[in-house]
Design an enzyme around this catalytic site. Structure first.
Site, PDB file in Angstrom:
ATOM      1  N   SER A   1      39.247  36.515  41.428  1.00 25.55           N
ATOM      2  CA  SER A   1      38.447  35.298  41.612  1.00 25.55           C
ATOM      3  C   SER A   1      36.998  35.633  41.311  1.00 25.55           C
ATOM      4  CB  SER A   1      38.572  34.809  43.058  1.00 25.55           C
ATOM      5  OG  SER A   1      37.587  33.847  43.376  1.00 25.55           O
TER       6      SER A   1
ATOM      7  N   TYR B   1      38.371  37.044  52.074  1.00 28.83           N
ATOM      8  CA  TYR B   1      38.934  36.671  50.771  1.00 28.83           C
ATOM      9  C   TYR B   1      38.165  37.360  49.648  1.00 28.83           C
ATOM     10  CZ  TYR B   1      39.957  33.659  46.744  1.00 28.83           C
ATOM     11  OH  TYR B   1      40.299  33.175  45.501  1.00 28.83           O
TER      12      TYR B   1
END
Length: 274
Positions: free
Chosen positions: A141, A154
């Site tokens: 990401s 995350y």
């Protein structure tokens, strides 16, 4: 039109979202695809919708033994694995401040986002080495590239995917196994809303997306198909000399801010920031 003709691919998290988009594009390019997901109903539905070239295997990537069985069943069914897309991921809960983080979902985030990718990479690579090569694509990401104030567990897991993938790319290069990352950003999926701890999750996600849109140089919104095209490139022969890279698919977000000087002045002098 048949860049992946005769090849076998595995896509984790393939029941919906980015994973489904990748699976659909691979089928269109001639591949046979095994989609893996914890959502059996959605997974079976996706496999049925994509046709006879696709099969579904229920898999929890946080369990390395299940990942091993997924890859082995693919080899047993189709004869090998040419492309492995480690896409399955979870967001973790978004807290207002790091000081409010309670770490209750830390183990789940790391187990799915990092351990699951490591296990998928290793299990696929073992078969690819025997076949003389292959392509492993790990979905990270832009949150693993750029720092930010939210979903820090995350971000840490996705940064780990990048460092792991680059290191493994070096280790496996002598065997003709390529390992690359795709870093999506600002692409609508259910992941962002799922990170909201309470309240109007969809509404808050929409506000965050509008802010992301302002800070994105390309003004059109990204789609799962954009990630799928990047995956197709990294899976195919056109990237045969490419390994150890991180490819952002983010409309230029990680390249830098699109704000003009006058825009920044207006924001700095405004009583409230929109």
């Amino acid at each position: 039109m048949n860049e992946l003709s005769g090849r076998i691919a595995v896509v984790t998290g393939g029941a919906a979202g980015l994973g489904r988009g990748v699976a659909e594009r691979f089928v269109g390019a001639g591949a046979r695809v095994v989609i893996a997901d914890v959502d059996q109903v959605a997974g079976e539905g996706t496999a049925a919708a994509l046709g006879d070239a696709v099969v579904f295997r229920r898999t929890d990537v946080a369990e390395p033994d299940q990942v091993r069985d997924l890859v082995q069943s693919t080899v047993d069914t189709f004869g090998g694995v040419d492309v492995m897309v480690n896409n399955a991921g979870v967001s973790g809960t978004m807290h207002a401040r790091f000081l409010d983080e309670d770490f209750t979902d830390f183990s789940e985030v790391m187990s799915v986002n990092l351990l699951g990718v490591m296990a998928g990479t290793q299990q696929a690579a073992r078969h690819m080495v025997e076949r003389g090569g292959g392509s492993i694509i790990n979905v990270t990401s832009i949150g693993g590239i750029a720092a930010g104030r939210s979903v820090i567990s995350y971000r840490a897991s996705k940064a780990g995917v990048i460092q792991m993938s680059k290191s493994v790319a070096i280790d496996l290069a002598e065997h003709g196994v390529r390992v690359n990352c795709i870093a999506p950003g600002n692409i609508p999926t259910g992941l962002l809303a799922g990170a909201m701890a309470d309240g109007d999750a969809d509404g808050r996600a929409a506000v965050i997306r509008s802010v992301m849109g302002v800070s994105r140089p390309l003004k059109r919104e990204g789609a799962a198909s954009d990630v799928a095209e990047a995956a197709l490139y990294l899976a195919g022969d056109g990237s045969a000399y490419v390994t150890g890279v991180v490819l952002p698919v983010d409309g230029g977000t990680t390249a830098g801010t699109p704000f003009k000087s006058e825009d920044l002045i207006k924001l700095a002098t405004a009583e409230t920031v929109p």
